[in-house]
Design a protein around this motif. Sequence first.
Motif, PDB file in Angstrom:
ATOM      1  N   ARG A   1     -17.102  17.488  -8.869  1.00 53.22           N
ATOM      2  CA  ARG A   1     -17.761  17.399 -10.173  1.00 53.22           C
ATOM      3  C   ARG A   1     -19.204  16.936 -10.044  1.00 53.22           C
ATOM      4  N   ALA A   2     -19.517  16.276  -8.933  1.00 55.30           N
ATOM      5  CA  ALA A   2     -20.894  15.874  -8.662  1.00 55.30           C
ATOM      6  C   ALA A   2     -21.663  16.947  -7.899  1.00 55.30           C
ATOM      7  N   GLY A   3     -21.015  18.094  -7.647  1.00 51.59           N
ATOM      8  CA  GLY A   3     -21.681  19.180  -6.941  1.00 51.59           C
ATOM      9  C   GLY A   3     -21.625  19.066  -5.443  1.00 51.59           C
ATOM     10  N   ILE A   4     -20.611  18.390  -4.914  1.00 51.40           N
ATOM     11  CA  ILE A   4     -20.545  18.114  -3.477  1.00 51.40           C
ATOM     12  C   ILE A   4     -19.241  18.668  -2.897  1.00 51.40           C
ATOM     13  N   LEU A   5     -19.352  19.512  -1.879  1.00 56.20           N
ATOM     14  CA  LEU A   5     -18.202  19.944  -1.102  1.00 56.20           C
ATOM     15  C   LEU A   5     -18.084  19.072   0.134  1.00 56.20           C
ATOM     16  N   HIS A   6     -16.882  18.671   0.484  1.00 55.10           N
ATOM     17  CA  HIS A   6     -16.720  17.854   1.685  1.00 55.10           C
ATOM     18  C   HIS A   6     -16.687  18.722   2.936  1.00 55.10           C
ATOM     19  N   ARG A   7     -15.817  19.724   2.967  1.00 54.84           N
ATOM     20  CA  ARG A   7     -15.710  20.732   4.025  1.00 54.84           C
ATOM     21  C   ARG A   7     -15.172  20.224   5.354  1.00 54.84           C
ATOM     22  N   ASP A   8     -14.762  18.987   5.426  1.00 56.62           N
ATOM     23  CA  ASP A   8     -14.164  18.514   6.682  1.00 56.62           C
ATOM     24  C   ASP A   8     -13.082  17.488   6.382  1.00 56.62           C
ATOM     25  N   ILE A   9     -12.232  17.776   5.413  1.00 58.68           N
ATOM     26  CA  ILE A   9     -11.133  16.871   5.084  1.00 58.68           C
ATOM     27  C   ILE A   9     -10.058  17.017   6.143  1.00 58.68           C
ATOM     28  N   LYS A  10      -9.695  15.914   6.752  1.00 56.54           N
ATOM     29  CA  LYS A  10      -8.696  15.889   7.820  1.00 56.54           C
ATOM     30  C   LYS A  10      -8.259  14.445   7.999  1.00 56.54           C
ATOM     31  N   PRO A  11      -7.160  14.196   8.697  1.00 57.32           N
ATOM     32  CA  PRO A  11      -6.703  12.817   8.856  1.00 57.32           C
ATOM     33  C   PRO A  11      -7.746  11.875   9.448  1.00 57.32           C
ATOM     34  N   ALA A  12      -8.556  12.360  10.394  1.00 54.30           N
ATOM     35  CA  ALA A  12      -9.546  11.482  11.028  1.00 54.30           C
ATOM     36  C   ALA A  12     -10.629  11.025  10.068  1.00 54.30           C
ATOM     37  N   ASN A  13     -10.789  11.720   8.955  1.00 54.21           N
ATOM     38  CA  ASN A  13     -11.803  11.344   7.973  1.00 54.21           C
ATOM     39  C   ASN A  13     -11.216  10.620   6.769  1.00 54.21           C
ATOM     40  N   VAL A  14      -9.999  10.125   6.913  1.00 55.57           N
ATOM     41  CA  VAL A  14      -9.376   9.322   5.867  1.00 55.57           C
ATOM     42  C   VAL A  14      -9.014   7.961   6.467  1.00 55.57           C
ATOM     43  N   LEU A  15      -9.735   6.948   6.068  1.00 52.30           N
ATOM     44  CA  LEU A  15      -9.471   5.586   6.515  1.00 52.30           C
ATOM     45  C   LEU A  15      -8.496   4.921   5.545  1.00 52.30           C
ATOM     46  N   THR A  16      -8.114   3.689   5.835  1.00 54.40           N
ATOM     47  CA  THR A  16      -7.200   2.956   4.956  1.00 54.40           C
ATOM     48  C   THR A  16      -7.810   1.596   4.652  1.00 54.40           C
TER      49      THR A  16
ATOM     50  N   SER B   1      -9.774  -1.945   7.517  1.00 55.57           N
ATOM     51  CA  SER B   1      -9.156  -2.587   8.677  1.00 55.57           C
ATOM     52  C   SER B   1      -7.828  -1.970   9.080  1.00 55.57           C
ATOM     53  N   ARG B   2      -7.143  -1.311   8.163  1.00 53.57           N
ATOM     54  CA  ARG B   2      -5.824  -0.785   8.513  1.00 53.57           C
ATOM     55  C   ARG B   2      -5.937   0.543   9.249  1.00 53.57           C
ATOM     56  N   PRO B   3      -4.897   0.938   9.978  1.00 48.15           N
ATOM     57  CA  PRO B   3      -4.954   2.207  10.709  1.00 48.15           C
ATOM     58  C   PRO B   3      -5.185   3.379   9.761  1.00 48.15           C
ATOM     59  N   GLY B   4      -6.099   4.269  10.135  1.00 48.30           N
ATOM     60  CA  GLY B   4      -6.361   5.460   9.343  1.00 48.30           C
ATOM     61  C   GLY B   4      -5.283   6.514   9.555  1.00 48.30           C
ATOM     62  N   LEU B   5      -5.412   7.617   8.816  1.00 46.87           N
ATOM     63  CA  LEU B   5      -4.380   8.648   8.884  1.00 46.87           C
ATOM     64  C   LEU B   5      -4.318   9.305  10.255  1.00 46.87           C
ATOM     65  N   ALA B   6      -5.446   9.411  10.955  1.00 46.47           N
ATOM     66  CA  ALA B   6      -5.428  10.024  12.286  1.00 46.47           C
ATOM     67  C   ALA B   6      -4.570   9.216  13.255  1.00 46.47           C
ATOM     68  N   GLU B   7      -4.555   7.906  13.084  1.00 47.27           N
ATOM     69  CA  GLU B   7      -3.731   7.053  13.944  1.00 47.27           C
ATOM     70  C   GLU B   7      -2.268   7.067  13.536  1.00 47.27           C
ATOM     71  N   ARG B   8      -2.004   7.375  12.267  1.00 45.60           N
ATOM     72  CA  ARG B   8      -0.640   7.241  11.757  1.00 45.60           C
ATOM     73  C   ARG B   8       0.201   8.511  11.856  1.00 45.60           C
ATOM     74  N   TYR B   9      -0.408   9.673  11.563  1.00 53.62           N
ATOM     75  CA  TYR B   9       0.454  10.837  11.346  1.00 53.62           C
ATOM     76  C   TYR B   9       1.149  11.307  12.614  1.00 53.62           C
ATOM     77  N   ARG B  10       0.595  10.996  13.782  1.00 48.89           N
ATOM     78  CA  ARG B  10       1.229  11.395  15.040  1.00 48.89           C
ATOM     79  C   ARG B  10       2.300  10.409  15.492  1.00 48.89           C
ATOM     80  N   THR B  11       2.246   9.194  14.976  1.00 53.72           N
ATOM     81  CA  THR B  11       3.127   8.157  15.506  1.00 53.72           C
ATOM     82  C   THR B  11       4.144   7.626  14.508  1.00 53.72           C
ATOM     83  N   GLU B  12       3.934   7.873  13.208  1.00 52.48           N
ATOM     84  CA  GLU B  12       4.830   7.343  12.192  1.00 52.48           C
ATOM     85  C   GLU B  12       5.536   8.465  11.443  1.00 52.48           C
ATOM     86  N   ARG B  13       6.710   8.170  10.931  1.00 48.25           N
ATOM     87  CA  ARG B  13       7.350   9.065   9.975  1.00 48.25           C
ATOM     88  C   ARG B  13       6.956   8.566   8.591  1.00 48.25           C
TER      89      ARG B  13
END
Length: 506
Positions: A132-147, A98-110
């Motif tokens: 360790r499970a054999g999985i690469l994410h390959r698209d780590i970015k603020p928009a893919n990190v929720l809170t 429910s909380r703002p994700g990193l994509a919403e925060r990094y442009r507007t907050e310090r």
Amino acid sequence: MTARREPSAPPALPGHEHVRLLGLGGFADVFLYRQDLPRREVAVKVLLAGSMDDDVRRRFRTEANLMAQLSHHPSIVTVYQADIAADGRPYLVMEYCSRPGLAERYRTERIAVAEALRIGIRLASAVETAHRAGILHRDIKPANVLTTDFGWPALTDFGIAATTGPDGAATVGMSIPWSPPELLGEHPTGDARSDVYSLAATVYSLLAGRTPFELPGGQNTAQQLVARIERAALPPTGRADVPASLQQVLERAMAKHPARRFPSAAALGRAFQQVEAELRVPVTPLDLTDEPAPPAAAERADHPDATRLRGIVAVDPVAPTGAPVDDDRTRVRGAVQVTPEAPPAGPGPRFEVPAEVEDEVEAAPSGRGRVVAGVVAGVVVLAAAGGAIAVAAQGSGSADAGPTTTALAPAPPPTVGGAVPSPTELAGARQADGSVVFRWTNPDPQQGDQYVWGVRQATGEPTLALVGTTTVTVPAAQASGQVCIEVSIVRADRRESVRPTEGCTA
């Protein structure tokens, strides 16, 4: 400017009541539903009707399976259910953050340095668990990190990012501002160190309030960003409260060549822990199944607050706006297969034995750790393998001296001391026989210190070696013209300089 598309219609799901739209994606829309039993709010990701070819369906199923496999981790979004709606569209029922994700925060907050480090360590734990499970994410970015509701970062969107399986496709999608150079070429290739780069780029964005190679007020086309990512040095964050050690960690994690980066997400997380300790803030644990918990706070006894209890910091809840978010979307890319490996024993680099010295390698006992083996012209060559560290060193540089081998016990958990400094006063002198002798100074010598060094090559990364002295010799056969080397300090607990010192001689 491209017109904003209309959201798809929310499907009718048994036992779920549609509430509102949460976000628009390139291949799916996300809606908020209220589940009847058990009663809770959930996020439902629904595949778009126009994108349901066989490949997209396969990747959607893969996302469900991968996230379910990993969702026991506290910093990975939990998947509750996957099914096909009555109108034929596949959907995922996931944890609602429910909380703002990193994509919403990094442009507007310090965002405070301590919080950025805490987020980085928790995400490093999540990424390491996936690797360790054999999985690469390959698209780590603020928009893919929720809170989450409790303020934890939660990594999501594994569907188009990575899979395991024998049919990895050749096409690759990316979010350019956070992508490493090796994923931006004509023939993209990447491994765990590509995720290390993107994770560090995400932390950089939290600190700088912009993407790493974005010029505020300047031209930032995709072509210009790619050129900077491939060739430009990482600019400073522009914040006076970001310590030099943290900038150095980010620079190493985002090195152009993968071999220069931290070898694993766990190693990057430990480097962030060292910065936390330097700043005297509580050290955030790495949430790994075999990772020992660090002390609750990295403080000396003489610190004014060393024995005082700290209260819980309250964060004012932010009401959801309901505004769809569709920036920084990801293009289609195929699957990547990676082989699960045992977790690395420490944050140090992975070393390989050159083919020409394989017959001189002395193997150490098997197990977890790294093997140091092989002696050629006074150079100790290191091999990535299991076992306690075995150091083979020639006595006094004599060409005919027999090697001696000493074994070190497995390294203890990383300490909470400050960052390991880089060597100073590195200088080389050419000898009469054409060889070059390099010497350097350890500005903070400690018991058990050793040094990783290698000759810099114009066409590739150096073959690194481990020595116990502050002097090395580059043989005449390798010392024609200008000779450049790099050197890092390696502590007994396997911590090392976050950035090597480089030096050249004619």
